[in-house]
Scaffold this motif. Structure first.
Motif, mmCIF file in Angstrom:
data_model
loop_
_atom_site.group_PDB
_atom_site.id
_atom_site.type_symbol
_atom_site.label_atom_id
_atom_site.label_comp_id
_atom_site.label_asym_id
_atom_site.label_seq_id
_atom_site.Cartn_x
_atom_site.Cartn_y
_atom_site.Cartn_z
ATOM 1 N N ASN A 278 47.947 4.475 -0.806
ATOM 2 C CA ASN A 278 47.198 4.218 0.427
ATOM 3 C C ASN A 278 46.032 3.310 0.077
ATOM 4 N N ARG A 279 46.082 2.097 0.592
ATOM 5 C CA ARG A 279 45.061 1.117 0.212
ATOM 6 C C ARG A 279 44.137 0.811 1.382
ATOM 7 N N LEU A 280 42.929 0.506 1.002
ATOM 8 C CA LEU A 280 41.930 0.097 1.989
ATOM 9 C C LEU A 280 41.584 -1.364 1.684
ATOM 10 N N VAL A 281 41.638 -2.207 2.691
ATOM 11 C CA VAL A 281 41.305 -3.620 2.488
ATOM 12 C C VAL A 281 39.955 -3.911 3.120
ATOM 13 N N GLU B 77 43.194 3.372 -3.295
ATOM 14 C CA GLU B 77 42.705 2.137 -3.918
ATOM 15 C C GLU B 77 41.960 1.293 -2.888
ATOM 16 N N VAL B 78 40.804 0.787 -3.303
ATOM 17 C CA VAL B 78 40.060 -0.120 -2.424
ATOM 18 C C VAL B 78 40.299 -1.555 -2.917
ATOM 19 N N VAL B 79 40.885 -2.356 -2.052
ATOM 20 C CA VAL B 79 41.173 -3.750 -2.399
ATOM 21 C C VAL B 79 40.136 -4.636 -1.706
ATOM 22 N N GLY B 80 39.355 -5.345 -2.483
ATOM 23 C CA GLY B 80 38.354 -6.243 -1.914
ATOM 24 C C GLY B 80 38.924 -7.650 -1.815
ATOM 25 N N VAL B 81 38.752 -8.277 -0.689
ATOM 26 C CA VAL B 81 39.239 -9.649 -0.537
ATOM 27 C C VAL B 81 38.079 -10.613 -0.758
ATOM 28 N N VAL B 82 38.279 -11.511 -1.713
ATOM 29 C CA VAL B 82 37.226 -12.448 -2.118
ATOM 30 C C VAL B 82 37.769 -13.869 -1.977
ATOM 31 N N LYS B 83 37.108 -14.666 -1.174
ATOM 32 C CA LYS B 83 37.491 -16.081 -1.109
ATOM 33 C C LYS B 83 36.991 -16.754 -2.385
ATOM 34 N N ALA B 84 37.707 -17.735 -2.900
ATOM 35 C CA ALA B 84 37.361 -18.363 -4.188
ATOM 36 C C ALA B 84 36.024 -19.103 -4.140
ATOM 37 N N TYR B 85 35.479 -19.266 -2.943
ATOM 38 C CA TYR B 85 34.144 -19.827 -2.742
ATOM 39 C C TYR B 85 33.540 -18.983 -1.616
ATOM 40 N N THR B 86 32.437 -19.389 -1.049
ATOM 41 C CA THR B 86 31.822 -18.533 -0.020
ATOM 42 C C THR B 86 31.724 -19.283 1.305
ATOM 43 N N THR B 87 31.934 -18.546 2.391
ATOM 44 C CA THR B 87 31.651 -19.131 3.704
ATOM 45 C C THR B 87 30.887 -18.117 4.543
ATOM 46 N N ARG B 88 30.224 -18.641 5.528
ATOM 47 C CA ARG B 88 29.524 -17.777 6.478
ATOM 48 C C ARG B 88 29.546 -18.483 7.825
ATOM 49 N N VAL B 89 29.850 -17.739 8.863
ATOM 50 C CA VAL B 89 29.776 -18.332 10.197
ATOM 51 C C VAL B 89 28.682 -17.585 10.948
ATOM 52 N N GLY B 90 27.798 -18.346 11.528
ATOM 53 C CA GLY B 90 26.666 -17.719 12.191
ATOM 54 C C GLY B 90 25.440 -17.786 11.307
ATOM 55 N N ALA B 91 24.330 -17.327 11.874
ATOM 56 C CA ALA B 91 23.041 -17.462 11.189
ATOM 57 C C ALA B 91 22.868 -16.416 10.095
ATOM 58 N N GLY B 92 21.875 -16.651 9.224
ATOM 59 C CA GLY B 92 21.529 -15.674 8.196
ATOM 60 C C GLY B 92 21.483 -16.305 6.818
ATOM 61 N N HIS C 263 27.048 -6.235 -5.816
ATOM 62 C CA HIS C 263 26.577 -5.250 -4.826
ATOM 63 C C HIS C 263 27.758 -4.778 -3.968
ATOM 64 N N VAL C 264 28.567 -5.724 -3.550
ATOM 65 C CA VAL C 264 29.682 -5.414 -2.646
ATOM 66 C C VAL C 264 30.732 -4.541 -3.343
ATOM 67 N N VAL C 265 31.013 -4.847 -4.601
ATOM 68 C CA VAL C 265 31.984 -4.042 -5.356
ATOM 69 C C VAL C 265 31.478 -2.612 -5.459
ATOM 70 N N ARG C 266 30.173 -2.480 -5.708
ATOM 71 C CA ARG C 266 29.573 -1.148 -5.851
ATOM 72 C C ARG C 266 29.572 -0.367 -4.532
ATOM 73 N N ILE C 267 29.119 -0.984 -3.466
ATOM 74 C CA ILE C 267 28.977 -0.216 -2.210
ATOM 75 C C ILE C 267 30.329 0.160 -1.591
ATOM 76 N N ASN C 268 31.367 -0.552 -1.988
ATOM 77 C CA ASN C 268 32.696 -0.237 -1.458
ATOM 78 C C ASN C 268 33.557 0.562 -2.425
ATOM 79 N N GLY C 269 33.128 0.639 -3.681
ATOM 80 C CA GLY C 269 34.004 1.228 -4.701
ATOM 81 C C GLY C 269 35.266 0.407 -4.867
#
Ligand code: IMP
Length: 426
Positions: A4-7, A261-276, A317-323
């Motif tokens: 049972n995986r979590l994405v 299992e927690v599967v984290g999806v990581v884009k090979a670079y970073t994007t953001r849509v919207g402010a911040g 941080h993300v790997v840690r907070i999601n396990g």
């Protein structure tokens, strides 16, 4: 018995979760969505047909598989109906395959109206939301004044609750000639959906537990990304739900031991849509080039996405907070033409050097990235299906990421199509 995986998305959304969920859904009996709403846009390409799903779990594309929408989702019933109609047009039969929790809060037309007013009048910076009514719907949920799927089956209560909205949302609704303020109309439109919802409403928590006990395999599907999490992301530039692992537990009513299992999806670079804040953003020609190569335009709003280098500091941080146990790296091929690739491995904040995110994530707006530069591979990796067939420098790039984060690479995506995938862990 499968795992049972979590994405979960590991950046600011748009990591390519749609494709990863689609691949993993093929191995699962049930796909369950736990948060967010029609702000999400999951793109799946099957045999040259492109599907963009906003609310319905991506598993629906696989015939015979069950999909569940949990109580943590905010569901726009009209957008949902449109999406269902689109599936039918494409020949996808969802009969008896879609469960909707009765406790799911609804996004109603007035939520979008409120968002439009609020986004204009916000005292702080504009949050640049998707305008799908997500924030106002979650506000109502937390304020215990939301309208939920179960209310559709009790017309008198539904009417009362809608009338109460007029009282509490007086400043938005009274005197407005916008049709989204018309509660009477919303009531009638909702009642028309009664039969549709009756066929789907299910105690999702109970049904998932039963399936779990029977040894069925469940895939838990998150929307948006961890850095948009309301508690653990770049607040206030966040979405209004828990996009991280914890959101799956409360958003579906499942126990922690149901996730293998927690599967984290990581884009090979970073994007953001919207402010911040976005420390590694490239506001130059290279950023433009990544946008062009990666076709970085929002699946929901069409907005151009901001592009930049991979940021390992916030990914720690993300790997840690999601396990996170393993990662799926997407869009590797977008980097094919770059002679050198930078990866952010630290931040400078004033004269301090940081290897972890600052205490206040808003300070990400002030940090300066410290980069490690890796050589580019300058060859076409599109469609590669074997890790060993990747250029050595591409392998080095991927291993650099996995080693830093202390996780295994489950798969690498080398193109939009299902088959353009390197499967490393099975
Ligand atoms: P909201 O979720 O519409 O309230 O938007 C809040 C922030 O999250 C905005 O910056 C949006 O651009 C961002 N956002 C929401 N959903 C997605 C998504 O699915 N992908 C990427 N960004 C998203």
């Amino acid at each position: 018995m499968g795992k049972n995986r979590l994405v979960v998305g590991c950046q600011w959304g748009d990591e390519g979760k749609g494709k990863i969920v689609d691949l993993l859904a093929a191995e699962a009996d049930i796909t369950a969505r736990f948060q967010g709403g029609a702000n999400a846009g999951h793109t799946i390409v099957v045999d040259d047909t492109k599907y963009i799903l906003h609310l319905i779990p991506s598993g629906i594309i696989h015939s015979g598989k069950i999909c569940a929408i949990g109580n943590g989702v905010v569901l726009d019933p009209f957008a949902f109906k449109e999406e269902l109609d689109l599936l039918v047009e494409r020949g996808i039969d969802y009969t008896d395959r879609l469960w909707v929790s009765p406790a799911t809060n609804l996004v109603l037309p007035y939520h979008k109206l409120i968002e439009a007013v609020e986004e204009k009048s916000r005292e702080t910076a504009n949050l640049d939301t998707t305008m799908r009514g997500i924030g106002p719907a979650y506000v109502d949920k937390v304020a215990r004044q939301g309208i939920r799927v179960v209310d559709i089956f009790a017309p008198d209560r539904l009417k009362r609750r809608l009338e109460y909205q007029r009282v509490i949302k007086d400043k938005y609704l009274t005197g407005s000639d916008d049709e989204r303020a018309d509660l009477e109309r919303t009531y009638h439109e909702l009642i028309k959906l009664t039969d549709l919802f009756r066929t789907m409403v299910t105690d999702v928590s109970l049904a998932l537990h039963k399936a779990f006990k029977e040894g069925k395999t469940i895939l838990f599907e998150g929307a948006q990304g961890a850095m948009l999490d309301i508690d653990l992301g770049t607040y206030p530039f966040a979405t209004s739900s828990n996009t991280t692992t914890g959101g799956a537990l409360t958003g579906l009513g499942i126990g922690v031991r149901m996730i293998d299992e927690v599967v984290g999806v990581v884009k090979a670079y970073t994007t953001r849509v919207g402010a911040g804040p976005f420390p590694t953003e490239l506001v130059d020609d290279l950023g433009e080039e990544l946008r062009r190569q990666g076709d970085e335009y929002g699946a929901t709003t069409g907005r151009p996405r901001r592009c930049g280098w991979l940021d390992l500091v916030f990914l720690r941080h993300v790997v840690r907070i999601n396990g996170v146990d393993s990662i799926a790296i997407t869009k590797l091929d977008v980097l094919d033409d770059l002679p050198a690739i930078k990866v952010c491995t630290g931040y400078k904040l004033g004269d301090r050097q940081l290897s972890q995110v600052p205490l206040d994530l808003a300070e990400l707006g002030h940090v300066k990235p410290v980069y490690t530069e890796l050589p580019g591979w300058l060859s076409d990796t599109t469609g590669t299906t074997d890790f060993g067939a990747l250029p050595q420098k591409a392998q080095d790039y991927l291993n650099f990421i996995a080693d830093d984060l202390g996780v295994k690479i489950r798969l690498v995506s080398t193109g939009a199509k299902r088959k353009e995938t390197i499967t490393i862990l099975t």
